[in-house]
Design an enzyme around this catalytic site. Structure first.
Site, PDB file in Angstrom:
ATOM      1  N   ILE A  20       0.819  -1.218   0.000  1.00  0.00           N
ATOM      2  CA  ILE A  20       0.000   0.000   0.000  1.00  0.00           C
ATOM      3  C   ILE A  20       0.848   1.261   0.000  1.00  0.00           C
ATOM      4  O   ILE A  20       0.341   2.360  -0.096  1.00  0.00           O
ATOM      5  CB  ILE A  20      -0.989   0.038   1.199  1.00  0.00           C
ATOM      6  N   GLY A  59       7.845   3.148   2.398  1.00  0.00           N
ATOM      7  CA  GLY A  59       8.429   3.965   3.468  1.00  0.00           C
ATOM      8  C   GLY A  59       9.918   4.089   3.217  1.00  0.00           C
ATOM      9  O   GLY A  59      10.436   3.557   2.228  1.00  0.00           O
ATOM     10  N   GLU A  60      10.591   4.806   4.131  1.00  0.00           N
ATOM     11  CA  GLU A  60      12.030   5.013   3.952  1.00  0.00           C
ATOM     12  C   GLU A  60      12.781   3.687   4.012  1.00  0.00           C
ATOM     13  O   GLU A  60      13.770   3.476   3.336  1.00  0.00           O
ATOM     14  CB  GLU A  60      12.557   5.948   5.046  1.00  0.00           C
ATOM     15  N   PHE A  61      12.272   2.765   4.844  1.00  0.00           N
ATOM     16  CA  PHE A  61      13.017   1.529   5.071  1.00  0.00           C
ATOM     17  C   PHE A  61      12.563   0.374   4.187  1.00  0.00           C
ATOM     18  O   PHE A  61      13.232  -0.653   4.138  1.00  0.00           O
ATOM     19  CB  PHE A  61      12.879   1.115   6.540  1.00  0.00           C
ATOM     20  N   GLY A  62      11.412   0.518   3.559  1.00  0.00           N
ATOM     21  CA  GLY A  62      10.922  -0.578   2.738  1.00  0.00           C
ATOM     22  C   GLY A  62       9.444  -0.396   2.482  1.00  0.00           C
ATOM     23  O   GLY A  62       8.869   0.659   2.759  1.00  0.00           O
ATOM     24  N   GLU A  63       8.842  -1.485   1.969  1.00  0.00           N
ATOM     25  CA  GLU A  63       7.434  -1.356   1.593  1.00  0.00           C
ATOM     26  C   GLU A  63       6.509  -1.387   2.808  1.00  0.00           C
ATOM     27  O   GLU A  63       6.845  -1.958   3.838  1.00  0.00           O
ATOM     28  CB  GLU A  63       7.066  -2.522   0.687  1.00  0.00           C
ATOM     29  N   VAL A  64       5.338  -0.765   2.633  1.00  0.00           N
ATOM     30  CA  VAL A  64       4.282  -0.875   3.638  1.00  0.00           C
ATOM     31  C   VAL A  64       3.182  -1.704   2.977  1.00  0.00           C
ATOM     32  O   VAL A  64       2.777  -1.416   1.845  1.00  0.00           O
ATOM     33  CB  VAL A  64       3.743   0.511   4.041  1.00  0.00           C
ATOM     34  N   ASP A  90       6.443  15.984  14.663  1.00  0.00           N
ATOM     35  CA  ASP A  90       6.068  15.973  13.241  1.00  0.00           C
ATOM     36  C   ASP A  90       4.567  15.770  13.115  1.00  0.00           C
ATOM     37  O   ASP A  90       4.102  14.978  12.288  1.00  0.00           O
ATOM     38  CB  ASP A  90       6.853  14.889  12.500  1.00  0.00           C
TER      39      ASP A  90
END
Ligand code: ADE
Length: 865
Positions: free
Chosen positions: A571, A574-579, A690
């Protein structure tokens, strides 16, 4: 040598033979009836011209030969002959019949020896571009022709040239025989020797260059010599060695006071501060006396020295902890890698009465640690009572170990002594409650205001609850049956808290059992429970305070068996990988929809920690408006963070796709949810940093939940975060001015961001400050400008926004103020009937005065009422 006869040659020609006066003897006229004559004439300027001439235009069947001497080939592969001659126009000679010719022939013969010339190979028939006439002769005009011919291929040691006249009127003025070569040259700090081109004009000669002195090869230097004597296609290069710099195509030694520590074509650098070089060609500058260079310091860095002692060391003793605080040294030695070591001695009066010092007990706990502290304070726990401790705080930097100077220490002596000790006892316990009371063992120094009771499940030491009471007793309810709890109590006095009482363990009864107290006196119990204020709020534990962050993850996040996770689809990224979205199917439990954040393969340990940091933060929260952590997968790959699934995704994009589709009350309902989450976070002492609509997730029932925790990761990931002058990454449009200006992030700065989120919600996902640049946003906020009310926004909500955007952070409402205000609006929606319509809509710039004079602004007090 005669200027008229010396042929101007290109530098890359080697002249094999040149016909001129002093060489004429080498030319022989081959006997054959009529001859070529060696004749000297005068040119226009009356200078002598030495020529070979032939002019038997009246007689038929001419065959007159002139040949050169034997010309050594030397290194030539392709030989060129340049002829300069004059030729008489036949038509200009009266009475010549068809016997007159206007051409002559060039021949060559190659031999290994200087031997008699027989007719060789014809090179070409040479005609004149310009022939001269009688008139030219009368006018003394020299119509000189120049023709160049290639001779060869010549492979033997030498050759002859011969000129055949078949009845023309010719004066041969000069003959130059040459070959072409690529001259020796310097390119890219490599020397290339003189090179003769290939015989075959289409192929190039590859030549390797040799680096000039004090230079070294970086990719073999090469040039290609072309047929015309041009160097082509430079490849590779040499670079100046250490201690040398490029100057005028050469590598020259660095001057004293300069150095060069690496090979390369850059200049020598000036010796950095506190260092010098006395010799030429220095590769490093040596540190001045008393200054040093640490192993990892680059040679371009100034030499530095150990720091002076920390300043203003003070101690602060409270009930359980001793704090040491100091200021950085006045002289940092020129470095920024300052660390502090705290050395502890316990000094007690011995039997003789003399003070004896020895190293402190090994079980004294230093938080964060005793050595290598980066901050300027330390907390010390588990110290003995009634003891004298002396602490030495030392500042060290990267060169401290290299210095021979004495250590610079700041010292402080602390005598531990505490009063106000309390002793707890259990009054009674049921399966869900425990009643406790306590007494003073040692009276506190001033009047007791109230007591704080802290407790936790013995098995779950890291999350605890606390409650306050005025009485010296408490009934703690809502406990789990058959569970051991640990309690401490401490008193709050005007002078601060006393020490916690020692751990007091007490278990609840098994479920189903009723104590005599409960059966006989339940009314009393009820009253007693009500009289005890019960807050139960935990405080947030920063995972960065853990020496090993993995421990924080283990503490706060449940490990999930990866076989229980079913991934449905991706969906987002992200910075580290898929969500991904999917389901969590724990046996014996209902399936739940989840979002799964994955850590892509090939990560570094640091990235893994950053990734999991968020889980150890979310795992500490338990609130209906904070995204819920289901658990983590850390023991197998891919590493995953599993959170509840929010059907409507991020709030900003959700609103953008539903512009104008909600009632104001629905929007306020969403804002209320966010405030509930933020109140919870601020009560726990967590500052989000944030808060923005993009970081709020919306579920199928429009419930909004705060997400995206772990500030550093978020800001890396957040495309709205920009670097500030101090290097921090901050989402400028959402951030309070004091946080941008000097990093003061607090719940009050989160309140500012909340005001921006209100604006985003009421404008259905409009970008705050539209397309203004970050710099312009900062400047206009500083000047007092504030975002105008979105179209259709109730005035009262815009006033609340303005209240959140007060310059003074202390003037902004707290989240719980905002929550009660929104609750009042929801109970009384008519207060939201006054909308900011187009006519009365404040123009952005008109806010200047309103803000500066506080006219029309909501103050904190009228917000509360
Ligand atoms: N995107 C990121 N986290 C999500 C979540 N928990 N639910 C839905 N979409 C998401």
């Amino acid at each position: 040598t005669d200027p008229e006869f010396s042929i101007v040659t290109r530098s890359y020609c080697t002249i094999l033979a040149q016909f001129a006066q002093h060489l004429c003897d080498q030319y022989s006229v081959i006997p054959s009836g009529f001859f070529w004559d060696a004749i000297t004439e005068m040119d226009e300027q009356n200078r002598p011209i030495h020529t070979f001439q032939v002019c038997h235009v009246m007689e038929p069947n001419q065959n007159n030969w002139l040949r050169s001497g034997w010309i050594q080939r030397q290194a030539a592969q392709r030989v060129y002959v340049e002829l300069r001659f004059t030729l008489r126009d036949c038509n200009s000679i009266p009475w010549v019949s068809g016997t007159c010719k206007e051409t002559f022939n060039l021949f060559y013969l190659q031999t290994d020896l200087d031997k008699v010339f027989n007719v060789g190979l014809k090179v070409d028939t040479i005609a004149a571009d310009e022939s001269f006439t009688q008139t030219d002769l009368g006018d003394r005009v020299l119509r000189l022709n120049t023709e160049v011919r290639e001779v060869g291929p010549v492979t033997q040691k030498g050759f002859y040239l011969a000129f055949q006249d078949v009845g023309a009127c010719i004066a041969l003025v000069s003959v130059k025989v040459f070959y072409k070569r690529c001259p020796s040259t310097l390119r890219n700090l490599a020397a290339f020797p003189e090179t003769v081109p290939h015989m075959d004009s289409s192929s190039l000669v590859e030549v390797r260059g040799a680096c000039v002195e004090n230079a070294e090869e970086r990719d073999t230097p090469k040039l290609y010599c072309g047929a015309d004597g041009d160097w082509l296609v430079p490849l590779g290069r040499c670079i100046c060695s250490i201690g040398h710099e490029e100057m005028d195509g050469d590598c020259q030694a660095c001057r004293p006071g300069f150095f060069k520590g690496n090979a390369g074509n850059f200049k020598c650098s000036k010796c950095p501060l506190h260092s010098s070089s006395h010799d030429q060609a220095a590769t490093i500058c040596h540190c001045d006396k008393g200054f040093y260079r640490a192993n990892k310091d680059p040679p371009t860095m100034a030499c530095t020295r150990p720091p002076s002692a920390p300043q203003n060391l003070v101690s602060l003793l409270n009930d359980t902890a001793l704090f040491l605080h100091w200021m950085p040294p006045s002289n940092t030695g020129g470095r920024s890698d300052i660390l502090y070591n705290v050395l502890c001695q316990r000094c007690d009066g011995g039997d003789s009465g003399a003070t004896q010092c020895e190293p402190c007990e090994p079980d004294l706990r230093f938080i964060p640690r005793p050595l290598g502290i980066t901050g300027t304070s330390v907390a010390i726990l588990d110290f003995a009572m009634h003891a004298n401790y002396t602490f030495h705080v030392e500042a060290v930097n990267g060169v401290s170990e290299l210095g021979v100077a004495a250590r610079s220490l700041a010292n402080v002596t602390v005598t531990t002594h505490q009063s106000g000790k309390l002793l707890m006892k259990k009054d009674w316990a049921t399966y869900s409650s425990i009643a406790l009371s306590w007494s003073e063992v040692e009276p506190p120094p001033s009047e007791i205001l109230d007591y704080e009771v802290k407790y936790y499940e013995k098995q779950e030491q890291l999350s605890y609850s606390s409650t306050r009471t005025r009485a010296a007793s408490v009934v703690v309810t809502g406990l789990r049956p058959s569970t051991v709890y640990v309690f401490h109590v401490r008193a709050r006095t005007a002078a601060g808290f006393t020490a916690y009482s020692p751990n007091f363990e007490c278990a609840t009864a098994a479920e189903g059992t009723k104590s005599a107290m409960e059966t006989s006196n339940s009314a009393l119990l009820y009253v007693s429970c009500l009289s005890v204020p019960f807050s139960g709020i935990k405080t947030y534990v920063d995972p960065d305070t853990y020496e090993d962050p993995t421990q924080a993850v283990e503490e706060f996040a449940k490990e999930i068996d990866p076989s229980y996770i079913c991934i449905d689809r991706v969906i987002g990224a992200g910075e580290f990988g898929e969500v991904c979205s999917g389901r969590l199917r724990i046996p014996g439990r209902k399936d739940i929809a989840v979002a799964i954040k994955t850590l892509k393969g090939g990560y570094m340990e640091q990235q893994r920690r950053e990734f999991l940091r968020e889980a150890s933060i979310i795992g500490q929260f338990n609130n209906s408006n904070i995204i819920r952590l289901e658990g983590v997968v850390t023991k197998s790959k891919p590493v995953m963070i599993v959170v509840e699934y929010m059907e409507n995704g991020a709030l900003d994009s959700f609103l953008r796709t539903r512009d104008g589709q909600f009632m104001v009350l629905q929007l306020v309902g969403m804002l209320r949810g966010i405030v509930v989450g933020m109140t919870y976070l601020s009560d726990m002492g967590y500052v989000h940093r944030d808060l923005a609509a993009r970081n709020i997730l919306v579920d199928e029932n429009l419930v909004c939940k705060v997400s995206d925790f772990g500030m550093s990761r978020v800001l890396e990931d957040d495309s709205d975060a920009a670097y500030t002058a101090t290097g921090g990454k901050i989402p400028i449009r959402w951030t309070a001015p004091e946080a941008i200006a000097y990093g003061k992030f607090s719940s009050a700065s989160d309140v500012w961001s909340y005001g921006i989120v209100m604006w985003e919600v009421m404008s259905y996902g409009e970008r705050p400050y539209w397309e203004m640049s970050n710099q312009d946003v900062i400047l206009s906020i500083e000047e007092g400008y504030r975002l105008p009310a979105p179209i259709g926004c109730p005035v009262i909500l815009h006033q609340l926004m303005l209240h959140c955007w007060q310059k003074e952070w202390g003037q902004r409402p707290h989240f719980n103020d905002i929550l009660s205000f929104l609750d009042k609006l929801i109970i009384n929606p008519s207060s939201m009937l006054t909308l900011v319509n187009d006519a009365m809509r404040y123009v952005f710039s008109q806010y200047d005065n309103a803000i500066k004079t506080s006219k029309g602004m909501l103050t904190k007090s009228n917000l509360e009422t």
